[in-house]
Motif scaffolding. Sequence first.
Motif, mmCIF file in Angstrom:
data_model
loop_
_atom_site.group_PDB
_atom_site.id
_atom_site.type_symbol
_atom_site.label_atom_id
_atom_site.label_comp_id
_atom_site.label_asym_id
_atom_site.label_seq_id
_atom_site.Cartn_x
_atom_site.Cartn_y
_atom_site.Cartn_z
ATOM 1 N N LEU A 72 42.456 -24.190 -5.981
ATOM 2 C CA LEU A 72 41.905 -24.333 -7.326
ATOM 3 C C LEU A 72 42.496 -25.554 -8.024
ATOM 4 C CD1 LEU A 72 40.101 -22.924 -9.517
ATOM 5 C CD2 LEU A 72 42.221 -21.900 -10.370
ATOM 6 N N VAL A 73 41.619 -26.347 -8.632
ATOM 7 C CA VAL A 73 42.027 -27.548 -9.358
ATOM 8 C C VAL A 73 41.352 -27.547 -10.726
ATOM 9 C CG1 VAL A 73 41.786 -30.058 -9.454
ATOM 10 C CG2 VAL A 73 42.461 -28.966 -7.319
ATOM 11 N N LYS A 74 42.097 -27.925 -11.751
ATOM 12 C CA LYS A 74 41.546 -28.040 -13.101
ATOM 13 C C LYS A 74 41.449 -29.518 -13.479
ATOM 14 C CE LYS A 74 43.512 -23.605 -14.551
ATOM 15 N NZ LYS A 74 44.416 -22.922 -15.508
ATOM 16 N N ILE A 75 40.334 -29.879 -14.113
ATOM 17 C CA ILE A 75 40.068 -31.285 -14.422
ATOM 18 C C ILE A 75 39.675 -31.436 -15.890
ATOM 19 C CG2 ILE A 75 38.585 -33.281 -13.936
ATOM 20 C CD1 ILE A 75 40.377 -32.705 -11.624
ATOM 21 N N ASP A 76 40.324 -32.359 -16.598
ATOM 22 C CA ASP A 76 39.891 -32.734 -17.938
ATOM 23 C C ASP A 76 38.617 -33.571 -17.848
ATOM 24 O OD1 ASP A 76 41.882 -31.492 -19.492
ATOM 25 O OD2 ASP A 76 43.258 -33.187 -19.247
ATOM 26 N N SER A 77 37.854 -33.569 -18.920
ATOM 27 C CA SER A 77 36.635 -34.367 -18.960
ATOM 28 C C SER A 77 36.955 -35.849 -18.757
ATOM 29 C CB SER A 77 35.941 -34.168 -20.307
ATOM 30 O OG SER A 77 34.758 -34.919 -20.385
ATOM 31 N N PHE A 78 36.089 -36.556 -18.033
ATOM 32 C CA PHE A 78 36.280 -37.987 -17.796
ATOM 33 C C PHE A 78 34.915 -38.643 -17.575
ATOM 34 C CE2 PHE A 78 36.135 -35.995 -13.686
ATOM 35 C CZ PHE A 78 35.520 -36.890 -12.835
ATOM 36 N N TRP A 79 34.906 -39.950 -17.674
ATOM 37 C CA TRP A 79 33.706 -40.742 -17.417
ATOM 38 C C TRP A 79 33.782 -41.324 -16.009
ATOM 39 C CZ3 TRP A 79 29.852 -41.139 -21.121
ATOM 40 C CH2 TRP A 79 30.180 -40.752 -22.414
ATOM 41 N N ILE A 80 32.629 -41.475 -15.367
ATOM 42 C CA ILE A 80 32.593 -42.102 -14.049
ATOM 43 C C ILE A 80 31.318 -42.911 -13.915
ATOM 44 C CG2 ILE A 80 31.453 -40.159 -12.877
ATOM 45 C CD1 ILE A 80 33.406 -40.742 -10.479
ATOM 46 N N ASP A 81 31.378 -44.008 -13.173
ATOM 47 C CA ASP A 81 30.210 -44.863 -12.992
ATOM 48 C C ASP A 81 29.032 -44.082 -12.425
ATOM 49 O OD1 ASP A 81 31.618 -47.057 -13.886
ATOM 50 O OD2 ASP A 81 31.933 -47.919 -11.890
ATOM 51 N N GLU A 82 27.856 -44.372 -12.943
ATOM 52 C CA GLU A 82 26.640 -43.710 -12.472
ATOM 53 C C GLU A 82 26.405 -43.949 -10.984
ATOM 54 O OE1 GLU A 82 22.714 -43.488 -14.844
ATOM 55 O OE2 GLU A 82 22.416 -45.152 -13.431
ATOM 56 N N HIS A 83 26.775 -45.135 -10.514
ATOM 57 C CA HIS A 83 26.605 -45.475 -9.104
ATOM 58 C C HIS A 83 27.717 -46.398 -8.648
ATOM 59 C CE1 HIS A 83 25.073 -49.396 -10.403
ATOM 60 N NE2 HIS A 83 24.188 -48.773 -11.164
ATOM 61 N N GLU A 84 27.750 -46.703 -7.385
ATOM 62 C CA GLU A 84 28.759 -47.601 -6.833
ATOM 63 C C GLU A 84 28.635 -48.990 -7.458
ATOM 64 O OE1 GLU A 84 28.484 -45.287 -2.541
ATOM 65 O OE2 GLU A 84 27.031 -46.802 -3.164
ATOM 66 N N VAL A 85 29.756 -49.673 -7.609
ATOM 67 C CA VAL A 85 29.754 -51.030 -8.161
ATOM 68 C C VAL A 85 28.908 -51.925 -7.262
ATOM 69 C CG1 VAL A 85 31.184 -53.043 -8.696
ATOM 70 C CG2 VAL A 85 31.987 -50.726 -9.272
ATOM 71 N N THR A 86 27.995 -52.664 -7.880
ATOM 72 C CA THR A 86 27.043 -53.480 -7.127
ATOM 73 C C THR A 86 27.505 -54.925 -6.990
ATOM 74 O OG1 THR A 86 25.833 -54.088 -9.130
ATOM 75 C CG2 THR A 86 25.130 -52.068 -7.970
ATOM 76 N N ASN A 87 26.794 -55.664 -6.157
ATOM 77 C CA ASN A 87 27.064 -57.095 -6.011
ATOM 78 C C ASN A 87 26.912 -57.816 -7.337
ATOM 79 O OD1 ASN A 87 27.644 -57.370 -3.166
ATOM 80 N ND2 ASN A 87 25.485 -56.970 -2.750
ATOM 81 N N ALA A 88 25.928 -57.417 -8.133
ATOM 82 C CA ALA A 88 25.713 -58.069 -9.427
ATOM 83 C C ALA A 88 26.898 -57.854 -10.352
ATOM 84 C CB ALA A 88 24.437 -57.535 -10.076
ATOM 85 N N GLU A 89 27.415 -56.652 -10.391
ATOM 86 C CA GLU A 89 28.576 -56.360 -11.228
ATOM 87 C C GLU A 89 29.804 -57.134 -10.764
ATOM 88 O OE1 GLU A 89 29.076 -51.966 -12.066
ATOM 89 O OE2 GLU A 89 27.378 -51.957 -10.675
ATOM 90 N N PHE A 90 30.029 -57.138 -9.451
ATOM 91 C CA PHE A 90 31.211 -57.817 -8.927
ATOM 92 C C PHE A 90 31.091 -59.326 -9.122
ATOM 93 C CE2 PHE A 90 34.491 -59.053 -5.891
ATOM 94 C CZ PHE A 90 35.468 -58.112 -6.167
ATOM 95 N N ALA A 91 29.880 -59.857 -9.023
ATOM 96 C CA ALA A 91 29.668 -61.288 -9.257
ATOM 97 C C ALA A 91 30.004 -61.652 -10.693
ATOM 98 C CB ALA A 91 28.223 -61.662 -8.934
ATOM 99 N N ALA A 92 29.670 -60.761 -11.643
ATOM 100 C CA ALA A 92 30.006 -61.015 -13.039
ATOM 101 C C ALA A 92 31.521 -61.056 -13.229
ATOM 102 C CB ALA A 92 29.390 -59.932 -13.919
ATOM 103 N N PHE A 93 32.229 -60.165 -12.553
ATOM 104 C CA PHE A 93 33.692 -60.148 -12.588
ATOM 105 C C PHE A 93 34.274 -61.439 -12.034
ATOM 106 C CE2 PHE A 93 37.239 -58.899 -9.565
ATOM 107 C CZ PHE A 93 38.270 -59.026 -10.490
#
Length: 348
Positions: A67-88
Amino acid sequence: MIRKYPGQALALTIMLAACNHQPANQKEHAIPQVVEQLNPMRLVPSGQFEMGADDDTGSPDEYPKHLVKIDSFWIDEHEVTNAEFAAFVQATGYVTTAEKPISKEEIMASMPPGSPEPDSLDLLPGSLVFVPTTTAVDLNDVSQWWSFERGASWQHPNGPGSDIKDKEQHPVVHISWDDAQAYAKWAGKRLPTEAEWEYAARGGLKNQPFPWGTETPQMSKGRTNIWNGHFPYENSEVDGFYGTAPARSFPANGYKLFDMAGNVWEWTADWYDHNYYSQVKPGTLNPEGSRTPNDPSDDPRNTKRVIRGGSFMCSDEYCRGYRVSARMKTTPSSGLSNLGFRCARSAN
């Protein structure tokens, strides 16, 4: 899988100095607008779940279920894309691990004492590229389908001469753990813990082996991007893809998250410890994994981080990493054709 060098056996690895473990509650800054537009985050509600294999198909490191308990958190809708990494990269000038020349010290640190020094060709940058075979091979010998290609990187995923044109929405690959950390910091985010990742992948379902329920991907077509046919030489492509697929190509899970199974493996923040599940106290809140990496099947110098989710190379006869509880591991310096990441962010 790990960064390898020409002229060395596949069992030989390197060990880069690993970054400090990044806790889930680290201070986060504003998310760049381009990232918000390209990859919105989804809020995962707080709760608890049973972490680990849901049946007897899991690997030994997936037990015991706890059993594991988790606080609420945000996560990316999908895997980081080439477009996102190119912007970085455009914003920071960042150079990935696969694009940097390999130091002689890097190689020698992974070699047995007294080994000969590498020649200059072994120091050229590159990454591991998936090369399908023409016939059936021993599935215990990964050297049959992995090739270290000089010049392979996120911009040249199959080596020199290849590019990411028209693949802007595909997940970025050939990304080391350190690269993923650097991107996450720039984006005002972090890598998810292994517990957060599995909780998010389950999408609110209880004790189900896949993000969508109990049906295997082979029984329920159109669920995810995996290897259909006989690995690594025959892929029927019934899911529509031979390699990676663009983000949002398949249905989201209950938390509106895409590709939590298949497409590419995803880095997490945690060190890999084969025995961690037997050591963690049931009911622990927001576990951050073991403080001590431990892979008894490999040289202890080759410390590893946990990767999750499986990839387009997973099939029923090889890997089955698309199960929500499946754990895999690799060294932080690894770059592979089927390894990417997504980011998380604390809700509070």
